[in-house]
Design a protein around this motif. Structure first.
Motif, PDB file in Angstrom:
ATOM      1  N   ILE D   6       0.755  -0.821   0.044  1.00 44.35           N
ATOM      2  CA  ILE D   6       0.178   0.233  -0.305  1.00 44.35           C
ATOM      3  C   ILE D   6       0.921   1.384   0.311  1.00 44.35           C
ATOM      4  O   ILE D   6       2.137   1.147   0.715  1.00 44.35           O
ATOM      5  CB  ILE D   6      -1.174  -0.089   0.925  1.00 44.35           C
ATOM      6  N   ARG D   7       0.672   1.740  -0.793  1.00 47.65           N
ATOM      7  CA  ARG D   7       2.035   3.738  -0.963  1.00 47.65           C
ATOM      8  C   ARG D   7       1.302   4.451  -0.410  1.00 47.65           C
ATOM      9  O   ARG D   7       0.248   4.896  -0.172  1.00 47.65           O
ATOM     10  CB  ARG D   7       1.832   3.879  -2.514  1.00 47.65           C
ATOM     11  N   VAL D   8       1.844   4.851   0.605  1.00 46.70           N
ATOM     12  CA  VAL D   8       2.273   5.633   2.201  1.00 46.70           C
ATOM     13  C   VAL D   8       2.470   6.574   1.655  1.00 46.70           C
ATOM     14  O   VAL D   8       3.717   6.782   1.361  1.00 46.70           O
ATOM     15  CB  VAL D   8       1.317   5.198   3.489  1.00 46.70           C
ATOM     16  N   ILE D  31       3.205  -1.595   3.614  1.00 50.49           N
ATOM     17  CA  ILE D  31       3.535  -0.984   3.296  1.00 50.49           C
ATOM     18  C   ILE D  31       5.011  -0.191   2.020  1.00 50.49           C
ATOM     19  O   ILE D  31       5.971  -0.663   2.787  1.00 50.49           O
ATOM     20  CB  ILE D  31       3.549   0.098   4.288  1.00 50.49           C
ATOM     21  N   GLU D  32       4.336   0.643   1.245  1.00 45.72           N
ATOM     22  CA  GLU D  32       5.926   1.232   0.739  1.00 45.72           C
ATOM     23  C   GLU D  32       5.380   2.731   0.927  1.00 45.72           C
ATOM     24  O   GLU D  32       4.800   3.343   0.446  1.00 45.72           O
ATOM     25  CB  GLU D  32       5.488   1.444  -0.385  1.00 45.72           C
ATOM     26  N   ILE D  33       6.637   3.479   1.325  1.00 45.32           N
ATOM     27  CA  ILE D  33       6.532   4.585   1.127  1.00 45.32           C
ATOM     28  C   ILE D  33       6.887   5.739   0.593  1.00 45.32           C
ATOM     29  O   ILE D  33       7.865   5.439   0.078  1.00 45.32           O
ATOM     30  CB  ILE D  33       8.111   5.381   2.857  1.00 45.32           C
ATOM     31  N   VAL D  34       6.035   6.345  -0.334  1.00 43.98           N
ATOM     32  CA  VAL D  34       6.066   7.340  -1.204  1.00 43.98           C
ATOM     33  C   VAL D  34       6.911   8.441  -0.953  1.00 43.98           C
ATOM     34  O   VAL D  34       7.524   8.630  -2.208  1.00 43.98           O
ATOM     35  CB  VAL D  34       4.581   6.937  -1.760  1.00 43.98           C
ATOM     36  N   PHE D  35       6.174   9.138  -0.399  1.00 44.00           N
ATOM     37  CA  PHE D  35       6.991  10.593   0.243  1.00 44.00           C
ATOM     38  C   PHE D  35       7.186  10.727   1.755  1.00 44.00           C
ATOM     39  O   PHE D  35       5.976  10.005   2.349  1.00 44.00           O
ATOM     40  CB  PHE D  35       6.242  11.290  -0.493  1.00 44.00           C
ATOM     41  N   ALA D  36       8.180  11.417   2.347  1.00 45.37           N
ATOM     42  CA  ALA D  36       8.019  11.705   3.363  1.00 45.37           C
ATOM     43  C   ALA D  36       8.884  13.070   3.458  1.00 45.37           C
ATOM     44  O   ALA D  36       9.113  13.661   2.507  1.00 45.37           O
ATOM     45  CB  ALA D  36       9.177  10.979   4.520  1.00 45.37           C
ATOM     46  N   THR D  37       7.870  14.381   4.504  1.00 44.14           N
ATOM     47  CA  THR D  37       7.980  15.739   3.605  1.00 44.14           C
ATOM     48  C   THR D  37       8.343  15.717   5.623  1.00 44.14           C
ATOM     49  O   THR D  37       7.879  15.326   6.657  1.00 44.14           O
ATOM     50  CB  THR D  37       6.364  16.309   4.092  1.00 44.14           C
ATOM     51  N   ALA D  38       9.447  16.774   5.209  1.00 47.25           N
ATOM     52  CA  ALA D  38       9.861  17.790   6.552  1.00 47.25           C
ATOM     53  C   ALA D  38       9.672  19.225   6.573  1.00 47.25           C
ATOM     54  O   ALA D  38      10.358  19.688   5.599  1.00 47.25           O
ATOM     55  CB  ALA D  38      11.222  17.470   6.243  1.00 47.25           C
ATOM     56  N   ASP D  39       9.672  20.191   6.846  1.00 48.08           N
ATOM     57  CA  ASP D  39       9.459  21.169   6.968  1.00 48.08           C
ATOM     58  C   ASP D  39      11.166  22.018   6.426  1.00 48.08           C
ATOM     59  O   ASP D  39      11.515  22.095   5.482  1.00 48.08           O
ATOM     60  CB  ASP D  39       8.864  22.342   7.979  1.00 48.08           C
ATOM     61  N   ARG D  40      11.743  22.206   7.636  1.00 44.98           N
ATOM     62  CA  ARG D  40      12.862  23.067   7.071  1.00 44.98           C
ATOM     63  C   ARG D  40      13.832  21.993   7.319  1.00 44.98           C
ATOM     64  O   ARG D  40      14.667  22.321   6.587  1.00 44.98           O
ATOM     65  CB  ARG D  40      13.153  23.478   8.707  1.00 44.98           C
ATOM     66  N   LYS D  41      13.605  20.669   7.160  1.00 49.20           N
ATOM     67  CA  LYS D  41      14.646  20.072   6.332  1.00 49.20           C
ATOM     68  C   LYS D  41      14.405  19.338   4.680  1.00 49.20           C
ATOM     69  O   LYS D  41      15.016  18.280   5.134  1.00 49.20           O
ATOM     70  CB  LYS D  41      15.101  19.136   7.461  1.00 49.20           C
ATOM     71  N   ALA D  42      13.795  19.890   4.457  1.00 49.81           N
ATOM     72  CA  ALA D  42      12.981  19.167   2.920  1.00 49.81           C
ATOM     73  C   ALA D  42      14.327  19.270   2.316  1.00 49.81           C
ATOM     74  O   ALA D  42      15.963  20.183   2.509  1.00 49.81           O
ATOM     75  CB  ALA D  42      12.194  20.272   2.219  1.00 49.81           C
ATOM     76  N   GLY D  43      15.165  18.334   1.170  1.00 47.69           N
ATOM     77  CA  GLY D  43      15.687  18.171   0.529  1.00 47.69           C
ATOM     78  C   GLY D  43      17.174  17.716   0.997  1.00 47.69           C
ATOM     79  O   GLY D  43      17.876  17.169  -0.263  1.00 47.69           O
ATOM     80  N   LYS D  44      16.603  16.826   2.244  1.00 41.35           N
ATOM     81  CA  LYS D  44      18.052  16.161   3.065  1.00 41.35           C
ATOM     82  C   LYS D  44      17.574  14.545   2.669  1.00 41.35           C
ATOM     83  O   LYS D  44      16.123  14.304   2.300  1.00 41.35           O
ATOM     84  CB  LYS D  44      18.126  16.455   4.228  1.00 41.35           C
ATOM     85  N   ALA D  45      18.795  13.990   2.963  1.00 47.11           N
ATOM     86  CA  ALA D  45      18.076  12.669   3.080  1.00 47.11           C
ATOM     87  C   ALA D  45      17.903  12.427   4.212  1.00 47.11           C
ATOM     88  O   ALA D  45      18.367  12.845   5.238  1.00 47.11           O
ATOM     89  CB  ALA D  45      19.510  11.862   2.262  1.00 47.11           C
ATOM     90  N   LEU D  46      17.133  10.957   3.801  1.00 48.78           N
ATOM     91  CA  LEU D  46      16.827  10.801   5.348  1.00 48.78           C
ATOM     92  C   LEU D  46      17.712  10.513   6.774  1.00 48.78           C
ATOM     93  O   LEU D  46      17.907  10.571   7.660  1.00 48.78           O
ATOM     94  CB  LEU D  46      16.228   9.693   5.605  1.00 48.78           C
ATOM     95  N   ALA D  47      18.969  10.073   5.807  1.00 46.09           N
ATOM     96  CA  ALA D  47      20.450   9.775   6.744  1.00 46.09           C
ATOM     97  C   ALA D  47      20.718  11.169   7.513  1.00 46.09           C
ATOM     98  O   ALA D  47      22.074  11.262   7.840  1.00 46.09           O
ATOM     99  CB  ALA D  47      21.437   9.291   5.611  1.00 46.09           C
TER     100      ALA D  47
END
Lengths: 374, 374, 374, 374
Positions: D6-8, D31-47
Motif C-alpha cells: 500500500i503506497r503511503v 507499506i511502501e513509503i512514497v514520500f516523506a515531508t519535513a518542513d525545515r529539512k526539505a531536500g535532505k536525505a533521511l540519513a
C-alpha cells in the motif's frame, strides 16, 4: 525453506544476552525455541525473569540437567552460559551428536549429556570458551586448562564478515566478544590491505552497562554508574588476547595492542576510538576507501562518508556496525571509530547471523529491524 | 584578612559556568557579588534563571551596558562571556582601571566602559580569548584577528598549579579550558622531567554535557544525548592548540597532539585517557613517582596509588583533579588517566582558586567542599 | 562556641547515608569525627569504600564491637545502621550514658556497650527504629517486637521544623524517613490550619535510586533502572504508617493515606505530588498562604510563588525543601508538590540540622551550601 | 493480500514521531513509503536527519508543497504535523479525495492540494487537530477556531481497542494523545462496567522526554532534564479535555479529572498511576477482573496478575500497554497503573494499528516486535 522451523535450545537464558537472543529469535521466521535454561531461575516462567518478554511463547525455564536431550530433537543450541562452564556443556552436546568424538569424552557431566543426544546438533557459543585458538593463551588469561581442547580445534571464530565461509560449514562457532567485534571489523581489512602498520594500535573502548551482565554487583548499581564514567580492567581485559590473536593473523606476525575499556552510563552501545599508524604514503582517505570497498555488499557493516561521525545511538537495538575514518592532526596517523550494540552485533545478533549461515538461511533473516532512536 | 569582603562582578551569569561560579562564590567568605550580567535575561532575578540559586543574595541580572562602573568599586571581575565578546569587554575594564593603557584603546564599547572605571580591577577571564599566546594561532583557530593584542601580552595562563607565581601578580588571568586543565596537569610535569617523549601523545577525552553550555541546540537535547555517546570536533576542537601551546613550552619544541573529545550522557565530569611514549629506560611507575612528588603538597591534585582507577564521580562537584598512571601492554608505552569536574576545576573552581591567589587569600578558600556522590 | 569541636561517632558509614553524613560533617566547623563504623568493610580506609571522600581526615572504618567507648569521649552518635539493628546499639549507648536506665537493660550486646560508656551521649538515629510512637504499629509493620520500648518513649520525632523545641532537649532523635519529611512538611501546617480535610490524601511519590541503598541487588542495577520507571511497595511501604502517625496527630484523629512510591532513574531527589481535599470555602491560594506564613522564617523550607513548579534538581545536594501549591481542575481539590534531596533534607542533612539544635549551634551550621545544578 | 504494497505518504517525518513511524513502517510488509515531508529539512536525505534510519529505503525529505499529488497515487497518509497546521493539510487531502466535499473547501492551501488529488486517500492523523469532538472545547484549549469543522464530524477517535469498528470504516482517524491512550484504556472499561465512579479521578502521569519533541528548547536539554524530575502543565495540559471527553462518554455524563504530567529523565515511556473511587461493594479484584476479561483477546493490552507491578521498561519499543490494578490502603478506593511506550502505542504504533484496520490487514502486522530491555 523459508517456512521451515528449526528447533533450537538456549542455554543460559536469564542474562541480558539470553534475553536479547529470545527477543530476536521470537521474530525469526525459522526458529522455534524448544527449551531455555537458567541456572538459579529454573522452574520460572520467562515472564517472571523478563516481564518484557512475558507474552512470547517460550517454554518455562529449566535447569540444564533437566533437558531431555533424547526426545527434543533440537538442531541447534545457542550457548550463553558463563565462561568456563560453557566448555563442559558444549563438549557433551557435540560429542553426543557426533559419535566419532565420543571416545574422547572425559568430563563427567558432558558424558551424561552426550549419551542421550540423537542426531546432529550445531552449537553457537556466545561465551569466551572457544575463542582463543591457542590453548596456552587460554590457560594464561583464564587461569585454568581448557576442558575441551579437541573442540577448540574445530571451533570457528564467528566474526561473520571475516569468516563467513568457515562458519557455513562449522559445527561449533565461537562468537566473538563485543569489543573484539567492533575492533576487528575495523582493523582486519586495513591490516590485510597493508595500509596501516601493526605498531602501537590503541583501542580506546567505551561500553554501556549491559555488557557487565545481570549479576548483582555493587559496582554496577545505578547509583555507582549514573552521572559518571571510568576505565576498568586496564591492560588486563580478556578481550585483549582475542583482539591480538585475530590482528596477528591478519598482520602475519605477532602484535600487541593497547585495549582500554571504559564504562559509560548507558544501557547498550559500544564505541571504539582506534588510533593507528599509516603505512608510508597512505592517507586516512585511503583507509576509508579500503573499508568502503571491503564492506560494500555487507548488509550490516556501514562505512560512513567522510565527515560523518558515528554515534552509538545510530545502531542501538540493531545488528549494524557503523565505521568512520578520520585524519589525525599528527602526520602519519589516523583514527577509526566503530560502534555496535554490544548485545546485538556484539552478541545475540551476530549469533543469529551465524546461525543463519550455518543453516543456509538468508543472512539477514530475523535481523532486519531498524535501530531504535531515541 | 579573613573577614574582608572583596567586591566582585560576574559577567555572563546565565550559563552553567556562571551558575557554578555563583554557587561557589556565595559560600566564599571573602566574596561579595556586586553585579551579575546576563545578555538576554537582563532584568530577571537570578531565581528566574536558576531557581536552584534563588535563595542566595545576588542582585538581579543586568545587561553589561547597564553596569554603573563609576559607583560600584569592584576589585575583581569574573568574565564568563562567550568567546570573542570577552575581549572587548575585558579591554574596557583593564584600560579603564589602568590609565597607562588608555591610549591604546581602540574598540568603541571598550572605551565607554574604560572611561567610567575608577580604581584598579583585576580580571579572571573564563573564556578562550586570552589563552593563546600566539596571535596568529588565535586568528587561525578563531577565524578573526584578536581585538586586544596588547592585553594578550599581559595575560597569564591560569593553570594554577603550573603558573602559581605569575598568577599571584597578574591583572588578567586567562583560565584554561576544561579539557586542557586535565591534560596539562597530567603531562607538563612528565615532559618537564623528560620521562615521556613528545611524540604521538593521544588524548582520548570524554565530557559530560554541561560542557556544551546552556544554549538550546537540537544536538544537546536529552533525547539526542541520553543512552548513547559519540566523538565530536575530531581533529578540530579549539582546545587542541591550547594543549599544544603549553606542552610545546614544556617540551621546549613544537609538538602536535591527537585530542579527540567525546560526549557522554552525564551532566558533569571530564575524563581523559592519555596514551604516551616512555623515554628510554623509563617505566610507568617512574611516571607515577614524578607526578606524586610534583603534586605532593597540592590541595586539589591527587595522584592515586598504583592499581586504583580514577572515576569522574570521585571528583564531582569539587575542585579536585584525580590522576592515575598505568602500564601499557605495549612495551615502551604508558597511560595516564585524569579526571576533573569540568564546571569546577575545569572552569569556575579554578577561576576562584586563581582569584584567591590574586588577592592573597589561602588558595583553598571557598573550595573545600567534598565531592558529591552519588 | 563557634570554635568548639564536638566529638561525634558515625555508626554505619559505608552506605550512601553515611557517606553524605561524612561529606557534610567534614565541612561542619564544630564536628570532629572520632570513629566511623562499617560492618563488612571494617578495617578499610574510607578512601577504599568511598574514593570521593578519600582526602578527608576521617579515621579508618571499624566494626561496632571494636569501638572503645571508654576512652573516646564522644558527645554524639549518628546512627545510620540498618533498621532493627539500630535499636540494640542505641540501647547500649543511651543506657550506658544514663545510669538511671541501666536497670532496664536486657539485650546482651547493648549491655556490653553500656557498661563501658562514660559521660552523656546524644543519639541522632537515622534508621526507622524509633520513628513509630506506637509499639503495636511498629510490630505490625516491622514483623517483630521492639527491642527498646523504654527508649521509644523518650525518642523525639526529628522533623525539625515541626518539633524544634522537643529536639533541642532530646537525648534521642529519630530522624524521619525521606518520604515522610517532604509529605509532612507539606501537610501538617494545612491540617493544623484546618484548610484541608483528612480524607483521601494521596501522596504520589517519586524517588531517586540512592534511596534504595548501596546493597547489591539485581533490581537496582543500572540496567534495571535506567531508561524506565515503576511503582513499588504499593500500599505496603513502611513510610506509610509514619506519615499516618504524624498526620493523625495534626488532624486530631486517625487517618489513612494513599502513599505510592515510584523509582525514577536519577541518583538523588524526592518528588511528591500530593492530592488533597479543601475544607469548605477554602482555595488553593489559601493553602499557599498558610504554608508561606508558616515557613516564612525557615532557612530551608521554601514555598514558591504561584505558578512556579518545584523541580527536584533545584534542591539537589542541599538541605532545602521546595513546596508549591496548585489548583486542581476538580472543584474543591488542590495539589501540593514538595521536593527534597532524599540524602540531605531526607536524611543526613536533617540529622545535622537536628544535631545543631541539640548542641545549641546555629541551625544552619554546615548546611549552607547551595544546590548543585546541573 | 499479504503481499500487496500500500503506497503511503508521511507528513512531518523529521520529528521523533515521524522517525518511529518510519522505523516501524519499514518492516511492515504491506507499506511502501512514497514520500516523506519535513518542513525545515526539505531536500535532505533521511540519513542526514536521522542517521539511524540511513540504510532504509525512503525517498529524500521534501516540502509539503512539493508533493505531486497528481502522480503518486498514495492510498494513505500519516500526518505527524504540528497541531493546528495539520487541519489545513488534511482538509486538502480529504476534500481532494472525496469530491462530494469539495464545495465546502474554504482554506486556500487546502484548495491547492485538493485540486490535484486523484483517487481516495485515507488519513491517519497523529496530531491533536481532530481529537476533540466539540468545536467549542477545541477553540477553548487551542485558542483558535477549528479550520475544518466538517471533517471533525467524520473523524473517528483512534483508540483502537475501544473504537475498532468505527476505525475500520473511517476515512479520517484522529489518533489519541499518548497520555490519553494509557488513561482511557485503563478507565473506559471500568466506567462502562460501573465498577468505579466518575468522581475525583486522579491521573498522575510520568513521561519520558521524547514526548516533548525534537525542537531545540532550553528546558529539554540533557543538562536540564537528567538527574532530576518535575511536574509541568499542571491543570492546563491539552490532553486533559481529550481524556475528559472520552471518560464522560463512558460515564454518560460530564466529568472532570485531575491530570498531572511529570517529566522523567528517560527517552521513552509513559507511566500513569491512576487513583479511583470504587462503586459500592466493589473491590480492586473486581476491577482487575473487568479489565482482564475486556482485554483477554487483545494482542497489545496486557492486564498483569495480582501483585505484579508494571514498569515502563517492560513495554519499551513495543506497541504493548501493560495494566495492573492495586488495592488502596484507604477503603473504597483503588489504583490502576498503566504503561506504554509513548512513541509506539502512544503514537506511531497505534497509528499503524489503525492503518492495518482501515486496510483490512491483520491488526498486528508490522507491530510484532518484542520490547527492548535493557
Amino acid at each position: 525453506m523459508t517456512d521451515r522451523k528449526i528447533r533450537v535450545g538456549i542455554l543460559g537464558a536469564s542474562g541480558y544476552t539470553g534475553a536479547d537472543l529470545i527477543r530476536l529469535a521470537c521474530r525469526h521466521p525459522n526458529i522455534e525455541i524448544v527449551f531455555a535454561t537458567a541456572d538459579r531461575k529454573a522452574g520460572k516462567a520467562l515472564a517472571d525473569v523478563f516481564p518484557h518478554l512475558g507474552r512470547l511463547k517460550v517454554p518455562n525455564l529449566i535447569a540444564i540437567e533437566d533437558i531431555e536431550w533424547g526426545g527434543i530433537e533440537v538442531e541447534a543450541v545457542f550457548c550463553a552460559l558463563p565462561h568456563a562452564t560453557s566448555q563442559k556443556v558444549v563438549k557433551g552436546i557435540l560429542h553426543g551428536a557426533d559419535h566419532s568424538l565420543v571416545d574422547e569424552l572425559i568430563v563427567e557431566d558432558a558424558d551424561d549429556i552426550a549419551s542421550s543426544i540423537k542426531g546432529k546438533i550445531k552449537v553457537i557459543d556466545l561465551s569466551a570458551d572457544f575463542r582463543l585458538r591457542d590453548l596456552e593463551t587460554y590457560a594464561e588469561w583464564y587461569g585454568k586448562e581448557h576442558d575441551a581442547p579437541e573442540l577448540q580445534k574445530i571451533a570457528v571464530y564467528g566474526l561473520t564478515e571475516i569468516y563467513r565461509d568457515e562458519i557455513k560449514k562449522a559445527d561449533l562457532v565461537a562468537c566473538p566478544g563485543c569489543y573484539p567485534t567492533a575492533a576487528l571489523l575495523s582493523l582486519i581489512p586495513l591490516l590485510d590491505a597493508k595500509v596501516i602498520t601493526g605498531e602501537d594500535i590503541i583501542i580506546d573502548a567505551k561500553s554501556g552497562v549491559s555488557g557487565a551482565g545481570r549479576s548483582a554487583k555493587e559496582q554496577n548499581l545505578f547509583t555507582e554508574v549514573a552521572e559518571g564514567m571510568h576505565a576498568y580492567a586496564i591492560a588486563s581485559h580478556r578481550h585483549a588476547p582475542e583482539i591480538e590473536q585475530e590482528l596477528s593473523r591478519a598482520l602475519g606476525q605477532s602484535l600487541l595492542v593497547n585495549f582500554t575499556p571504559h564504562l559509560v552510563p548507558m544501557n547498550r552501545g559500544e564505541y571504539e576510538t582506534i588510533y593507528v599508524k599509516l603505512s608510508d604514503g597512505v592517507t586516512a582517505d585511503d583507509l576509508r576507501a579500503v573499508l568502503t570497498e571491503r564492506y560494500a555488499d555487507e548488509p550490516f557493516v556501514h562505512v560512513v562518508e567522510k565527515g560523518m561521525v558515528p554515534a552509538s545511538r545510530y545502531v542501538r537495538g540493531s545488528n549494524d556496525c557503523m565505521i568512520g575514518v578520520f585524519e589525525d592532526r599528527i602526520p602519519g596517523r589516523a583514527m577509526i571509530i566503530a560502534t555496535i550494540d554490544n548485545l546485538v552485533k556484539g552478541s545475540s545478533g551476530q549469533a543469529i547471523q551465524n546461525f543463519n549461515l550455518m543453516f543456509g538461511l538468508p543472512e539477514t533473516t530475523g535481523l532486519e529491524q531498524a535501530p531504535m532512536f531515541p
